[in-house]
Design a protein around this motif. Structure first.
Motif, mmCIF file in Angstrom:
data_model
loop_
_atom_site.group_PDB
_atom_site.id
_atom_site.type_symbol
_atom_site.label_atom_id
_atom_site.label_comp_id
_atom_site.label_asym_id
_atom_site.label_seq_id
_atom_site.Cartn_x
_atom_site.Cartn_y
_atom_site.Cartn_z
ATOM 1 N N LYS A 156 54.703 60.143 10.943
ATOM 2 C CA LYS A 156 54.651 60.558 12.354
ATOM 3 C C LYS A 156 53.866 61.850 12.518
ATOM 4 O O LYS A 156 53.082 61.993 13.458
ATOM 5 C CB LYS A 156 56.065 60.737 12.899
ATOM 6 C CG LYS A 156 56.780 59.444 13.160
ATOM 7 C CD LYS A 156 58.154 59.681 13.737
ATOM 8 C CE LYS A 156 58.896 58.384 13.930
ATOM 9 N NZ LYS A 156 60.243 58.587 14.468
ATOM 10 N N ILE A 157 54.058 62.787 11.611
ATOM 11 C CA ILE A 157 53.335 64.057 11.688
ATOM 12 C C ILE A 157 51.839 63.809 11.541
ATOM 13 O O ILE A 157 51.019 64.376 12.303
ATOM 14 C CB ILE A 157 53.833 65.040 10.596
ATOM 15 C CG1 ILE A 157 55.244 65.514 10.932
ATOM 16 C CG2 ILE A 157 52.880 66.218 10.448
ATOM 17 C CD1 ILE A 157 55.907 66.298 9.818
ATOM 18 N N THR A 158 51.464 62.951 10.618
ATOM 19 C CA THR A 158 50.053 62.660 10.388
ATOM 20 C C THR A 158 49.425 61.991 11.603
ATOM 21 O O THR A 158 48.318 62.356 12.025
ATOM 22 C CB THR A 158 49.885 61.754 9.147
ATOM 23 O OG1 THR A 158 50.526 62.388 8.032
ATOM 24 C CG2 THR A 158 48.429 61.514 8.825
ATOM 25 N N THR A 159 50.116 61.026 12.190
ATOM 26 C CA THR A 159 49.557 60.334 13.355
ATOM 27 C C THR A 159 49.509 61.245 14.571
ATOM 28 O O THR A 159 48.553 61.191 15.356
ATOM 29 C CB THR A 159 50.362 59.065 13.682
ATOM 30 O OG1 THR A 159 51.717 59.396 13.906
ATOM 31 C CG2 THR A 159 50.254 58.048 12.564
ATOM 32 N N GLN A 160 50.504 62.100 14.736
ATOM 33 C CA GLN A 160 50.529 62.995 15.903
ATOM 34 C C GLN A 160 49.440 64.056 15.786
ATOM 35 O O GLN A 160 48.836 64.433 16.790
ATOM 36 C CB GLN A 160 51.902 63.663 16.033
ATOM 37 C CG GLN A 160 53.019 62.703 16.410
ATOM 38 C CD GLN A 160 52.832 62.096 17.796
ATOM 39 O OE1 GLN A 160 52.354 62.764 18.706
ATOM 40 N NE2 GLN A 160 53.195 60.836 17.933
ATOM 41 N N THR A 161 49.195 64.578 14.601
ATOM 42 C CA THR A 161 48.142 65.583 14.442
ATOM 43 C C THR A 161 46.765 64.947 14.571
ATOM 44 O O THR A 161 45.815 65.614 14.952
ATOM 45 C CB THR A 161 48.255 66.315 13.085
ATOM 46 O OG1 THR A 161 48.249 65.364 12.039
ATOM 47 C CG2 THR A 161 49.494 67.165 13.012
#
Length: 65
Positions: A57-62
């Motif tokens: 989720k962090i990777t996709t959001q960034t």
């Protein structure tokens, strides 16, 4: 036998207990560590899935920024 000062006698038993500076013993610390390690071993798969999900989720959001 230790003498308590007047200030301690006026305090509530809860405050006296919380201010007690005897500290934790080695056995208690070892037991806490054993329990925590046991929980990590028991729930290793679930913890791994949660961490991987969070990093995804962090990777996709960034990437959206």
């Amino acid at each position: 036998m230790k003498r308590k000062n007047c200030k301690t006698l006026k305090q509530s038993p809860l405050k006296t207990f919380l201010k007690e500076n005897t500290g934790m013993g080695t056995v208690e610390v070892i037991l806490i560590i054993v329990v925590l390690v046991g929980l990590v071993i028991l729930f290793k798969d679930q913890i791994t899935l949660i961490v991987q999900s969070l990093f995804t989720k962090i990777t996709t959001q960034t990437g959206k920024l």
